[in-house]
Each structure stands twice: as structure tokens, then as C-alpha cells.
Design an enzyme around this catalytic site. Structure first.
Site, PDB file in Angstrom:
ATOM      1  NE  ARG A 118       2.727 -32.566 -19.409  1.00  0.00           N
ATOM      2  CZ  ARG A 118       2.818 -32.242 -17.961  1.00  0.00           C
ATOM      3  NH1 ARG A 118       2.848 -31.109 -17.467  1.00  0.00           N
ATOM      4  NH2 ARG A 118       2.519 -33.062 -17.338  1.00  0.00           N
ATOM      5  CD  GLN A 170       3.867 -36.715 -17.054  1.00  0.00           C
ATOM      6  OE1 GLN A 170       3.264 -35.883 -17.366  1.00  0.00           O
ATOM      7  NE2 GLN A 170       5.175 -36.483 -17.112  1.00  0.00           N
ATOM      8  CG  HIS A 187      -1.200 -36.706 -13.962  1.00  0.00           C
ATOM      9  ND1 HIS A 187      -0.321 -37.064 -14.775  1.00  0.00           N
ATOM     10  CD2 HIS A 187      -0.819 -35.275 -13.228  1.00  0.00           C
ATOM     11  CE1 HIS A 187       0.642 -36.056 -14.952  1.00  0.00           C
ATOM     12  NE2 HIS A 187       0.485 -35.202 -14.068  1.00  0.00           N
ATOM     13  CB  SER A 219       3.803 -33.878 -13.260  1.00  0.00           C
ATOM     14  OG  SER A 219       2.641 -33.422 -14.003  1.00  0.00           O
ATOM     15  CG  LEU A 220       6.297 -29.023 -15.894  1.00  0.00           C
ATOM     16  CD1 LEU A 220       6.275 -29.056 -17.359  1.00  0.00           C
ATOM     17  CD2 LEU A 220       6.194 -27.657 -14.963  1.00  0.00           C
ATOM     18  CD  GLN A 230       0.209 -26.740 -13.238  1.00  0.00           C
ATOM     19  OE1 GLN A 230       0.329 -27.537 -14.022  1.00  0.00           O
ATOM     20  NE2 GLN A 230      -0.764 -26.026 -13.211  1.00  0.00           N
TER      21      GLN A 230
END
Length: 314
Positions: free
Chosen positions: A114, A247, A198, A89-90, A9
């Protein structure tokens, strides 16, 4: 040894994937399938925006996943070889797609769950994230610990030397930022995000994601995936699912993953997705290892031209 890395992102751009869809019928089919699976025109948000719509977490995450997945499919169709994958991340979901862990259909649906779960996990305005620049990462961790007297405050992303992102309750993140400046940080920049990603405040999102993942078939990865939560190469389907859940509430150790990949023999990174965010981070983590990138037909073709003859898989 080549590694594919996938951005998360923040890397989104209006117009991403548009040239791919215009040039390749199979890419148009993937975009149509995404719209059908998500029951909304996510591909049009990729191609045309508006930017405000693309910046919403519920759209950003599946949109980036779609754009990067189309690029990955082009690599597969053209026999482009890689030895390991990783994502920020993503981007870890795209790393799993590139490693053959799960289908496009299943992964984009999980990414959609998500995104929605992360968006609603914390009431608007109660959480925050900030980038702390030019302060030793151990010092940032100490600052977060001290600021935790005000509420949850943790390191969300270890991006590269001199760039660490913190996350938690707004008051605690603000306090940590002040402490970081007092300890010598060059700058603390609040991030435009919809929640404290996170961090333990994403626990409800983790629980929703667990339900979604339980219904998806994962297989062992064809190539190792260097996961965010521990920066270690992983191929086990069970472990990969578990690490995706960790995560959501844990730190993204991107810097450590890049260092581990180079220690394990990676001598070329290729960033697959919109923009060059990871290329910039990689330059600060492992300056001697080149990072190529691909985001459209032109840059994909340049990748093929850059590799030695005979290396492509038929």
C-alpha cells in the site's frame, strides 16, 4: 463499552516501539520478523530514524503498523478487553489486526505494498492535500465541487468538527483553498505529503492493493471494525477487504465513525499507537467520552491499573 482506535500517517515519532522491544523479547521477535518480511531494517527506522527517513511514506506506514501491532499484542497477552476497533486511514490495518481479521505477517506485507503504491500513484508535485479549518463540512464539499473545474478535488478526511482535509490535483486544491477562505474558513494549511491520498488519483494504488489483498486470507472479525469509508461496524471478511480498497480512493470518515461508536454504546476510547492525535480529535467530536492512550510499557501498564478488578480476561 471500550473501543480501540489506531492513528495513521503523521503520528510517527522516532523512538516508537523501542521501549517495548527493550522490555519484551516477543516484541523484539515481532520487530525482527518485520525486518525479515520487508527485507529492510524498518524496526531501526522506528527506533533511531533519522526523521527524514521515517517521514517517507514507504517507511512511515509499515513503521506505524509495526509499532501499533506490538502494543496490540501486549494488550492481547494481558487479557485486555475491547468491544470494537477503528483506525484512521493506515490505522484501519491495525484495527483489523486487533480484531483478528488477518495475521501480523500478512498485514505488514500488505501495508508495505500500500505504502509503495500510494507513493508512486501520482507524479511528484502534481497532487496536493490541505487542511481546511473552521468551515462547515458541507461547505467544504461544495468548495471542492466548484474547484473541480480545475481538476480532481475531493474531501479526503472528515477528521472532526472544524477540521476537514481536501485532496486532488495541486491547482484544484489551491483553488479550493482560496474558495474556502472566501467562504469563511479560518485557515487553509497545505500538508507535507507525498501525494493526493484518499482521492480518485490513487486509482493505480487501489489496483495494486487489490492484487496484494487477493492473496491474503481474511477471516470474519472477532469484534466489529468501524470502517473509514462508511463509518459503519463491519465483521464480514469479504466486506472488510472491499472497504480497504474503497478507502484508498475514498474519504476517511473518522468523525462519523466516532459518533457512530458512541451512539452504539462506546463510553471509552483507547488510542493505541505513537502520539495522541486521535485523542485530540475525539475531544472535539465526543467531548464527554474519555480517550485514554498507550504508546509504551508505562502507559500500557497504566491502562491495566485503570480498569476494575475482575475485568481482565485470564
Amino acid at each position: 463499552m471500550r473501543a480501540l482506535v489506531f492513528p495513521g500517517q503523521g503520528s510517527q515519532k522516532v523512538g516508537m516501539a523501542k521501549a517495548m522491544v527493550e522490555n519484551y523479547p516477543w516484541a523484539a521477535e515481532m520487530a525482527d520478523k518485520a525486518d525479515s518480511l520487508l527485507e529492510r531494517p524498518i524496526s531501526q527506522i522506528c527506533f533511531s530514524g533519522p526523521e527524514e527517513e521515517l517521514k517517507k511514506t514507504v517507511n512511515t506506514q509499515p513503521a506505524i503498523f509495526l509499532a501499533s501491532a506490538i502494543l496490540t499484542e501486549w494488550l492481547r497477552l494481558n487479557g485486555y478487553e475491547y468491544a470494537v476497533t477503528a483506525g484512521h486511514s493506515l490505522g484501519e490495518y491495525n484495527a483489523l489486526f486487533a480484531a483478528g481479521v488477518a495475521s501480523f505477517d500478512d498485514l505488514i506485507k500488505v501495508v508495505d505494498v500500500r505504502a509503495r503504491a500510494m507513493e508512486k500513484a501520482c507524479p511528484a508535485g502534481t497532487g496536493a492535500m490541505s487542511a481546511v479549518l473552521m468551515l462547515d463540512r458541507a461547505e467544504v464539499e461544495r468548495v471542492c465541487q466548484e474547484a473541480s473545474a480545475e481538476g480532481v478535488c475531493v474531501v479526503a478526511n472528515f477528521n472532526c468538527p472544524g477540521q476537514v482535509v481536501i485532496s486532488g490535483l495541486a491547482a484544484a486544491v489551491k483553488k479550493a483553498g482560496e474558495l474556502a477562505i472566501s467562504k469563511g474558513a479560518r485557515k487553509v494549511t497545505p500538508l507535507e505529503v507525498s501525494g493526493p491520498f484518499h482521492s480518485p488519483l490513487m486509482q493505480s494504488a487501489r489496483e495494486e492493493l487489490a492484487v496484494a489483498l487477493a492473496g491474503v486470507k481474511f477471516v470474519d472479525a472477532r469484534v466489529p471494525v468501524y470502517c473509514n469509508i462508511d463509518a459503519m461496524p463491519t465483521t464480514s471478511a469479504t466486506e472488510l477487504k472491499d472497504k480497504l480498497l474503497q478507502q484508498i480512493t475514498g474519504s476517511v470518515r473518522y468523525e462519523d465513525a466516532v459518533l457512530n461508536m458512541t451512539r452504539h454504546g462506546v463510553d471509552e476510547f483507547v488510542e493505541i499507537g505513537p502520539g495522541k492525535v486521535l485523542a485530540g480529535l475525539n475531544k472535539k467530536i465526543a467531548a464527554s467520552v474519555p480517550t485514554l492512550f498507550a504508546s509504551d510499557p508505562e502507559s500500557l501498564n497504566a491502562l491495566l491499573q485503570a480498569i476494575p478488578a475482575g475485568e481482565l480476561k485470564a
